[in-house]
Design an enzyme around this catalytic site. Structure first.
Site, mmCIF file in Angstrom:
data_model
loop_
_atom_site.group_PDB
_atom_site.id
_atom_site.type_symbol
_atom_site.label_atom_id
_atom_site.label_comp_id
_atom_site.label_asym_id
_atom_site.label_seq_id
_atom_site.Cartn_x
_atom_site.Cartn_y
_atom_site.Cartn_z
ATOM 1 N N ASP A 89 -62.396 3.895 -43.831
ATOM 2 C CA ASP A 89 -62.304 4.276 -42.418
ATOM 3 C C ASP A 89 -63.605 4.912 -41.940
ATOM 4 O O ASP A 89 -64.461 5.297 -42.746
ATOM 5 C CB ASP A 89 -61.128 5.257 -42.265
ATOM 6 C CG ASP A 89 -60.466 5.171 -40.902
ATOM 7 O OD1 ASP A 89 -61.108 4.683 -39.950
ATOM 8 O OD2 ASP A 89 -59.305 5.606 -40.785
ATOM 9 N N ASP B 134 -55.268 0.708 -34.229
ATOM 10 C CA ASP B 134 -54.242 1.727 -34.494
ATOM 11 C C ASP B 134 -53.028 1.506 -33.599
ATOM 12 O O ASP B 134 -51.986 2.123 -33.811
ATOM 13 C CB ASP B 134 -54.812 3.126 -34.244
ATOM 14 C CG ASP B 134 -55.589 3.645 -35.449
ATOM 15 O OD1 ASP B 134 -55.480 3.036 -36.526
ATOM 16 O OD2 ASP B 134 -56.294 4.653 -35.308
HETATM 17 C C1 GLA Z 1 -57.705 6.188 -38.385
HETATM 18 C C2 GLA Z 1 -57.087 4.893 -38.864
HETATM 19 C C3 GLA Z 1 -55.604 5.107 -39.047
HETATM 20 C C4 GLA Z 1 -55.373 6.197 -40.047
HETATM 21 C C5 GLA Z 1 -56.052 7.466 -39.601
HETATM 22 C C6 GLA Z 1 -55.991 8.533 -40.677
HETATM 23 O O1 GLA Z 1 -57.303 6.500 -37.122
HETATM 24 O O2 GLA Z 1 -57.349 3.851 -37.980
HETATM 25 O O3 GLA Z 1 -54.982 3.913 -39.441
HETATM 26 O O4 GLA Z 1 -55.852 5.786 -41.298
HETATM 27 O O5 GLA Z 1 -57.422 7.248 -39.290
HETATM 28 O O6 GLA Z 1 -56.589 9.710 -40.274
#
Ligand code: GLA
Length: 697
Positions: A452, A520
């Protein structure tokens, strides 16, 4: 016939793709000019094109034909692709042709400045069997003492043929709304698509398509491009008042400079271009094929059905809770269990712990070993969320190395999500990052990392470094190097690219990752639009798509489980809901839908995709692999008393017969093509269908 032909008298090169051609030539001043990008041509026909180029209309106009990599100097007034400043202040460049080499399908044209020891090589390559032209540039400073300042160094400039009008298709968005397809006339102006964020960005994706305003999904000419770069980038289109359209693009945003040291060479990323005569659909299919054949590392591998804990638990992860989720996930047929954020350091919220990559001793008193073992005992692979480029100021890492983050003297360090960016252009920070990742993967035999990157760059400085802007390029290269090294040392490791959802999807990251966390936003209705945009360039097998809870955490929308599954089945299926709260009935239905996905998965992930538009809000994607056809159709809403008209299928042979593998019904291809397939949609909103057809004769 060789893939690259050269005409010595006209100093013209012709590159031949499977169905298209690309031609350039040397002008009298030794600059490389564009000749042709489109339908297949012979060398003689390409020569004809050169002879027909008309001269500039007046002394106020730019030269009549277009540079392949425009510099400053001469009658050039558009955006330069290569802008330099020599130590004595001279900016204009004058080329002298220094030779060319052809190595299979790779053409290198070498140029040298007439006075200064600056060398540039224009690279062209049409990878085997396709029509994608890969282009990039290398620039070398052969001076023994003086640096050259690079003010801009693009990978390539492209030119569409003269048409009466031009339209651009591109992808815009934001967090939770990535990959929104936009189509608009190109203004007679300069139009900039860019990211100044240090990463690809949710807001614009480095892809574009140009047509004359008349192309459709399955017809018309389309010229399209994609940049293989995961940091800041810029693509500038220029439609001039005499009607020409060009675009130049490469890494870095405007204003960044690179001081090319004596003896140093800089290589740009690839800016790929593709001409299609079959509309936007054929262009997408050709891109998908290109990614499979020439970008992805494991294109033939079927992506596993994964479970991810994020929406179920947020930061609240511990051994018992993850084991409970893993047991339920395994019961559904999940093949890869991924524990998301919250497993390390003091990470109980966004406020602390990023950078301290050791299992939290209260949540995992026995370390990660028992969870990993339990996941494997349940028959699944084990994956972990990591965010290697980031640090919370409240972390042991930051307390030990406050100078490892991007920062500028006398300026605030702007926090976003309470975090700062590690400067992975620094060899020490990059080495440390690789070491903990390598240890983590080795210790637990990690199968999958969700990598990420949850904030953009701000105050992107490097105090004490003589050429600090280069961190914009070197950070991304640092990420690439760490990924490449991890993958080389751990051949079983698979990586998912994520940046707060789809903030880092591009051909550069996909050369070293296996899939993308698309967004997300897991709301199935919103996802239809997001996936439509994503699929313009990227194939289904890299499109991570989860089924989550209803009501959806982002939009509060309630949708049936079947609809959520049918939308997510269009990519690499995952499940991200709180399975401990699902009823027995829901778990049973979910297990059936996972099994249904596994039956169609080879066709979805490895087949050819046709986007279909039905009646009203009905859209669908039809995947074809050999005699197998899979149709996923979605109808988010419909008015009273109005069932959608039958859906007309693509890629069916009119004389063949197709059997529905679930109902046994048979249909002549001509009927599917012209009258369409009447879908068996449940009543009400959020209706969807999965149809499997087999060609029987
Ligand atoms: C980002 C990712 C999510 C999750 C969060 C965790 O937003 O896109 O899917 O993994 O971080 O903090």
């Amino acid at each position: 016939m060789p893939p690259v032909l050269f005409h010595p008298e006209h100093r013209l090169w012709l590159l031949r793709g499977a169905t298209t051609a690309y031609a350039v030539r040397l002008a009298a001043d030794d600059s490389v000019r564009h000749v042709h990008w489109g339908a297949a041509l012979t060398l003689d026909q390409a020569v004809e094109l050169v002879e027909r180029t008309s001269p500039a209309a007046s002394s106020f106009e730019a030269m009549a034909d277009v540079d392949e990599l425009a510099v400053e100097g001469g009658a050039r007034f558009g955006p330069p692709s290569l802008a330099v400043r020599f130590a004595d202040g001279t900016r204009a460049v004058q080329w002298r042709y220094a030779g060319h080499e052809v190595d299979g399908a790779h053409l290198r044209i070498r140029l040298r400045d007439r006075h200064y020891p600056l060398e540039v090589t224009l690279h062209y390559r049409i990878p085997d069997g396709g029509d994608v032209v890969e282009r990039w540039t290398t620039v070398a400073n052969r001076d023994e003492a003086a640096p050259v300042t690079l003010l801009r160094c693009d990978s390539a400039a492209w030119c569409a043929p003269h048409r009466s009008d031009y339209r651009i298709s591109h992808l815009v968005g934001g967090w939770n709304s990535e990959f929104q397809l936009r189509r608009a006339p190109v203004p007679t102006a300069e139009t900039v698509l860019t990211s100044r964020r240090g990463m690809t960005s949710h807001h614009a994706n480095p892809w574009l398509a140009v047509d004359d305003g008349t192309a459709g999904e399955e017809d018309g000419e389309v010229w399209t491009g994609a940049l293989a770069w995961s940091g800041s980038w810029r693509i500038t289109l220029h439609r001039d008042p005499v009607g020409r359209l060009t675009w130049t693009g490469g890494f870095g945003h405007e204003g960044l400079t690179w001081s090319l040291a004596p003896g140093e060479e800089l290589e740009t990323p690839v800016f790929a271009g593709l001409y299609s005569a079959g509309g936007f659909g054929a262009a997408s299919r050709a891109w998908h094929e290109h990614l499979r054949r020439h970008v992805l590392s494991h294109p033939d591998e079927t992506r596993p059905v994964l479970y991810n804990s994020w929406e179920a638990t947020g930061f609240d992860v511990d051994e018992a809770g993850q084991m409970a989720l893993a047991a339920r996930a395994a019961g559904l047929g999940v093949e890869l269990f991924v524990m998301d954020d919250g497993w390390f350091g003091a990470r109980r919220s966004e406020h602390a712990g990023l950078g301290d990559w050791v299992p939290n001793p209260e949540r995992f008193p026995r370390g990660l070993g028992p969870l990993a073992a339990e996941v494997r005992r349940l028959g699944m692979r084990f994956g972990l969320w990591v965010e290697p480029e980031m640090v919370n100021p409240d972390s042991d890492l930051y307390r030990a190395h406050p100078d490892w983050v991007l920062h500028m003297a006398n300026r605030d360090r702007t926090e976003m999500r309470h975090q700062l960016v590690l400067n992975l252009a620094r060899p020490d920070a990059a080495e440390w990052t690789h070491a903990w990742l390598d240890r983590l993967v080795a210790e637990h035999g990690i199968d999958f990392l969700k990598w990420d990157c949850n904030r953009p760059f701000t105050e992107a400085g490097w105090p004490g470094h003589a050429d600090p802007d280069r961190l914009f390029i070197e950070h991304t290269r640092g990420v690439y190097r760490i990924m490449d090294r991890l993958r080389a040392d751990h051949p079983g490791l698979r990586i998912e690219a994520c940046a707060g959802g789809g903030g880092r999807a591009d051909l550069g990251i996909l050369a070293r990752t296996d899939q993308v966390w698309t967004s997300d936003n897991t709301d199935a209705v919103d996802r239809i639009g997001i996936q439509h945009g994503f699929g313009q360039l990227y194939p289904a097998q890299v499109m991570g798509a989860w089924v989550t809870d209803s009501p959806n955490v982002a939009t509060a929308r309630r949708t049936p489980l079947r609809f959520r599954f049918h939308v997510a089945m269009a990519g690499a299926l995952g499940i991200g809901g709180d399975l401990t709260a699902w009823t027995e009935e829901e778990l049973k239905e979910a297990a059936e839908l996972v099994a249904a996905y596994k039956r169609v998965r080879p066709v979805v992930q490895h087949g050819t995709a046709y986007r279909l538009r039905g009646d009203g809000t009905l859209t669908a994607v039809q995947y074809v692999r050999g005699d197998e056809h899979v149709l996923l159709a979605w109808c988010p809403t419909r008015p009273y008393g109005h069932g959608p008209a039958p859906l007309r299928l693509a890629a069916v042979h009119p004389d063949a017969v197709y059997r529905d593998l679930d109902t046994g019904a048979t249909y002549p291809g001509a009927v599917l093509r012209h009258a369409g397939l009447a879908l068996d949609l449940p009543p009400g909103d959020h209706a969807s269908a999965l149809v499997r057809l087999h060609r029987v004769g």
